[in-house]
Scaffold this motif. Sequence first.
Motif, PDB file in Angstrom:
ATOM      1  N   VAL A  85       0.853  -1.314  -0.208  1.00 41.69           N
ATOM      2  CA  VAL A  85       0.077   0.011  -0.022  1.00 41.69           C
ATOM      3  C   VAL A  85       0.893   1.398   0.061  1.00 41.69           C
ATOM      4  N   VAL A  86      -0.167   2.434  -0.265  1.00 43.25           N
ATOM      5  CA  VAL A  86       0.978   3.727  -0.374  1.00 43.25           C
ATOM      6  C   VAL A  86      -0.263   4.455   0.799  1.00 43.25           C
ATOM      7  N   LEU A  87       0.344   5.513   0.972  1.00 40.77           N
ATOM      8  CA  LEU A  87      -0.140   6.411   1.824  1.00 40.77           C
ATOM      9  C   LEU A  87      -0.581   7.340   1.954  1.00 40.77           C
ATOM     10  N   ILE A 121      -3.937   3.451   0.496  1.00 40.58           N
ATOM     11  CA  ILE A 121      -4.368   3.104  -1.317  1.00 40.58           C
ATOM     12  C   ILE A 121      -3.551   1.925  -1.424  1.00 40.58           C
ATOM     13  N   ALA A 122      -4.245   0.376  -2.223  1.00 42.82           N
ATOM     14  CA  ALA A 122      -3.392  -0.591  -2.605  1.00 42.82           C
ATOM     15  C   ALA A 122      -2.601  -0.396  -3.654  1.00 42.82           C
ATOM     16  N   VAL A 283      -3.803  10.821  -5.727  1.00 42.02           N
ATOM     17  CA  VAL A 283      -3.252   9.453  -5.199  1.00 42.02           C
ATOM     18  C   VAL A 283      -3.745   7.819  -6.392  1.00 42.02           C
ATOM     19  N   PRO A 284      -5.594   7.406  -6.225  1.00 37.33           N
ATOM     20  CA  PRO A 284      -5.215   6.437  -6.285  1.00 37.33           C
ATOM     21  C   PRO A 284      -5.342   6.950  -8.428  1.00 37.33           C
ATOM     22  N   GLN A 285      -5.765   7.661  -8.685  1.00 39.96           N
ATOM     23  CA  GLN A 285      -5.738   8.423 -10.373  1.00 39.96           C
ATOM     24  C   GLN A 285      -4.142   7.834 -10.177  1.00 39.96           C
ATOM     25  N   LEU A 290       0.510   5.010 -13.607  1.00 40.02           N
ATOM     26  CA  LEU A 290       1.658   4.151 -13.611  1.00 40.02           C
ATOM     27  C   LEU A 290       1.560   2.558 -13.871  1.00 40.02           C
ATOM     28  N   GLU A 291       0.769   2.223 -13.210  1.00 43.49           N
ATOM     29  CA  GLU A 291       0.237   0.640 -13.369  1.00 43.49           C
ATOM     30  C   GLU A 291       0.328   0.343 -14.920  1.00 43.49           C
ATOM     31  N   LEU A 292      -1.030   1.547 -15.270  1.00 41.71           N
ATOM     32  CA  LEU A 292      -1.164   1.137 -16.802  1.00 41.71           C
ATOM     33  C   LEU A 292      -0.440   1.450 -17.969  1.00 41.71           C
TER      34      LEU A 292
END
Length: 334
Positions: A85-87, A121-122, A283-285, A290-292
């Motif tokens: 996770v990130v905070l 956030i995972a 942050v989730p955005q 980054l994941e994509l």
Amino acid sequence: MTAVRLNVATHELSVENVPVPEPKAGEVRIAVKAAGVCLSDVHLADGTISPLFLEGDVVTLGHEVAGVIDATGPGVTRFSVGQRVVLQAGHQTAEGQVLTRGVDYDGGYADYAISVESAVIAIPDSLSFEQACIIPDAVSTPWAAISATAEIRAGESVGIWGLGGLGAHGVQLLRFAGAAPVIAIDPLEAARTRALALGADFAVAPEDLESLLSEQVPDGLDVALDFAGVAPVRTQALASLRRGGRLIVTGISGKPIETQPDFEYTFRKLQIRGHYGSGPEFVPQLVRLLELGRLDFGSSVTRTFPLSQAPEAIKALERKDGNPIRFVLLPDGA
């Protein structure tokens, strides 16, 4: 556990051995794997900025934090032990107070950190802890400034002053958002060279800006982003705007803003908008982008330090050793 503690009354920074915190209802505890070192930590240590809601005089620094969930308190349903996770850099209380991690309550310059469940956030396995930890603030602050406060649209001309941790990411995010041209302004040649490598269309020293604008954007900039937080920047940024342009003040100096005569604002319809941090949606955005593979901040970690060397890392950031984007603290022995 090891924790880096700041006495905000005496400005004394120390590495201490403190008890491991226990999560309460609705909270999780994470084993910290990476924590970003921010200029705000420098400003906290030197007294330029002070906590608004801290109970007492001592706080564990660190608002950019990533790690693995180590324990959960009663009532936690969205996360389980072992998740990466990130905070968020802070959270809003039920009473509406906005609290900043590592400022108003203990942060992540420690072996373990506590967070309310809503600020967790995972992150995917493909995202390193070093890159993930800097998303809250170093990346989310310029992203929120660009996309929400400045409301920058594709094709708008933008000047960005200050090319450190916020500004370097701001250049990349402006290019992603379609700003054109993106003009980076910094007195350091190395910072300007880096800005060009990161996607700026032009990069100039402050004394050369007027000449460049006359050639490239003769009507003035649509938006000026102040990530430097110094008075001369704001004066120059305001003067560079076209009619209807907007200055976004993000850099913190702790001093009053000196502005132009009121006629400049009425006739030219200038705007000054303040910006601080980012809301919970940003942050989730960024994690998803980054994941994509739409964004990549792999080059943002200039250097890592062991947690116990956090005071040295803060001093190195204050001196701008190595023209850093971000220094990151790792657990001792990592």
